[in-house]
Design a protein around this motif. Structure first.
Motif, short mmCIF file in Angstrom:
data_model
loop_
_atom_site.label_atom_id
_atom_site.label_comp_id
_atom_site.label_asym_id
_atom_site.label_seq_id
_atom_site.Cartn_x
_atom_site.Cartn_y
_atom_site.Cartn_z
N LEU A 193 3.87 11.23 0.57
CA LEU A 193 3.74 10.48 -0.68
C LEU A 193 5.07 10.35 -1.40
O LEU A 193 5.36 9.33 -2.02
N ALA A 200 7.01 7.53 0.80
CA ALA A 200 6.15 6.65 1.59
C ALA A 200 6.87 5.39 2.05
O ALA A 200 6.70 4.94 3.18
N ILE A 212 0.99 15.67 3.51
CA ILE A 212 0.60 14.58 2.61
C ILE A 212 1.55 14.44 1.40
O ILE A 212 2.08 13.35 1.16
N THR A 228 2.17 7.23 -6.76
CA THR A 228 1.17 8.18 -7.25
C THR A 228 1.84 9.37 -7.94
O THR A 228 3.03 9.63 -7.74
N GLY A 257 3.34 11.89 -5.50
CA GLY A 257 4.55 11.35 -4.90
C GLY A 257 5.73 11.42 -5.86
O GLY A 257 6.83 11.83 -5.49
N GLN A 291 2.38 1.75 -3.33
CA GLN A 291 1.41 2.32 -4.28
C GLN A 291 1.30 3.82 -4.08
O GLN A 291 1.24 4.60 -5.04
N LEU A 292 1.29 4.22 -2.81
CA LEU A 292 1.18 5.66 -2.51
C LEU A 292 2.39 6.41 -3.06
O LEU A 292 2.28 7.50 -3.62
N GLU A 293 3.56 5.80 -2.93
CA GLU A 293 4.78 6.44 -3.42
C GLU A 293 4.76 6.55 -4.95
O GLU A 293 5.39 7.44 -5.53
N PHE A 328 0.84 -1.21 0.00
CA PHE A 328 0.00 0.00 0.00
C PHE A 328 0.87 1.26 0.00
O PHE A 328 0.65 2.20 -0.78
N PHE A 329 1.89 1.27 0.84
CA PHE A 329 2.80 2.41 0.90
C PHE A 329 3.55 2.59 -0.44
O PHE A 329 3.81 3.70 -0.88
#
Lengths: 170, 154
Positions: B88, B91, B84, B13, B16, B9-11, B6-7
């Motif tokens: 990102l 992450a 945020i 984005t 990010g 994936q966030l990175e 999950f982290f």
């Protein structure tokens, strides 16, 4: 001994080396330096907002300044002590850093701004103490203070980045 | 459940990636984050110090809290809005940083405490003090800031 030689000497003292290489001491001091920002700049900002007529308008200016500036001053002392220790941990690096030099110059300007304010328009505060929006010169002092201190914070943060330090091979 | 994918994936984005690949964006966002911290700290301290009997002691607590609230809320929103994109951009690094999880946990507790219990206490108090309410607030926010700074070290 000129300042450059002093910085060279200071950088080589055992205390400086120990602090620079410490696993806990350096991060602790840096954290204190950053968090004291709340105590110092937080109070300054509240006074500046009152001077600008943007907040706490129902409270007399002299009460806001008189009650909050001593707390801010305590914050400034902690800021200066922790800042001096940070300088001590790497004098050569700090002294050669453009953001450090700009930061020191800006701090001097904030001092001049504060002195001018206290010895001019603030002398006559009794006549505008309860004005929701203080006179122009007081508002200007508040604006200068906010802008200058914000720039000090920005320079302090930028000092940690090394983009401008000599690139390898340059 | 492992949060690592999950982290990651966030990175990955867009935000990010853009922040990570820019040289100046992270430092600039960081500066705004710090300036908002000073304002949030000021707004929190103003009321907490008053609850302890320092600062603007001639003013009723409820009035001070009402005046400080918009600044506290504005600073809080700027801190979240700048935090945020910084998160990102790194992450995965945050995933491996214990201070990051302490920070987020304390931030949630501090925020809920401030905007519910502490708000109710300060709104119902005129000239009294509430040292325990203030100490809890100071300890929580100090913890958030402390852990936040240590993300850079561990």
């Amino acid at each position: 001994m000129n300042f450059s030689a002093f910085v060279q000497w200071l950088d080589a003292t055992p205390g400086s080396v120990a602090l620079r290489e410490s696993m806990l001491g350096y991060p602790m001091i840096e954290t204190m330096h950053v968090l004291t920002l709340c105590l110092f700049l937080g109070m300054i900002a509240l006074v500046d907002l009152r001077l600008l007529g943007l907040g706490f308008q129902s409270i007399p200016v002299s009460e806001v300044a008189g009650r909050l500036l001593p707390i801010g001053l305590a914050g400034f002392v902690l800021m200066a002590v922790s800042g001096a220790l940070l300088f001590y941990s790497g004098p050569i690096r700090a002294y050669g850093n453009i953001f450090f030099r700009i930061k020191m110059a800006l701090i001097m300007l904030t001092g001049i701004n504060a002195l001018v304010f206290h010895y001019t328009i603030y002398k006559r505060v009794a006549s505008w103490d309860r004005d929701p929006i203080p006179p122009l010169r007081a508002r200007l002092a508040g604006l200068c203070s906010l802008v200058l201190w914000s720039a000090v914070v920005v320079c302090g943060r930028m000092q940690a980045y090394n983009w401008f330090e000599k690139a390898p091979g340059a | 459940m492992d949060l690592l994918p999950f982290f990651q994936q966030l990175e990955a984005t867009t935000v990010g990636r853009v922040v990570r690949e820019s040289l100046w964006m992270f430092p600039v966002i960081e500066c705004v984050h710090l300036l908002a911290l000073a304002l949030l700290g000021g707004a929190v301290l103003l009321v907490d110090l008053r609850l302890l009997g320092f600062g603007l002691v001639n003013q009723p607590v409820d009035l001070l809290a009402r005046k400080a609230d918009p600044w506290l809320l504005a600073a809080w929103m700027v801190i979240i809005a700048t935090g945020i994109p910084m998160f990102l951009s790194e992450a995965t690094k945050c995933y491996y940083s214990p201070p990051f999880f302490y920070k987020i946990g304390l931030l949630v507790i501090a925020s809920v405490y401030t905007f519910t219990y502490r708000r109710r206490v300060t709104r119902e108090l005129a000239y009294g003090r509430a040292p325990l309410t203030a100490c809890a607030s100071l300890a929580l926010w100090f913890g958030v800031g402390f852990a936040g700074r240590w993300i850079a070290f561990y």
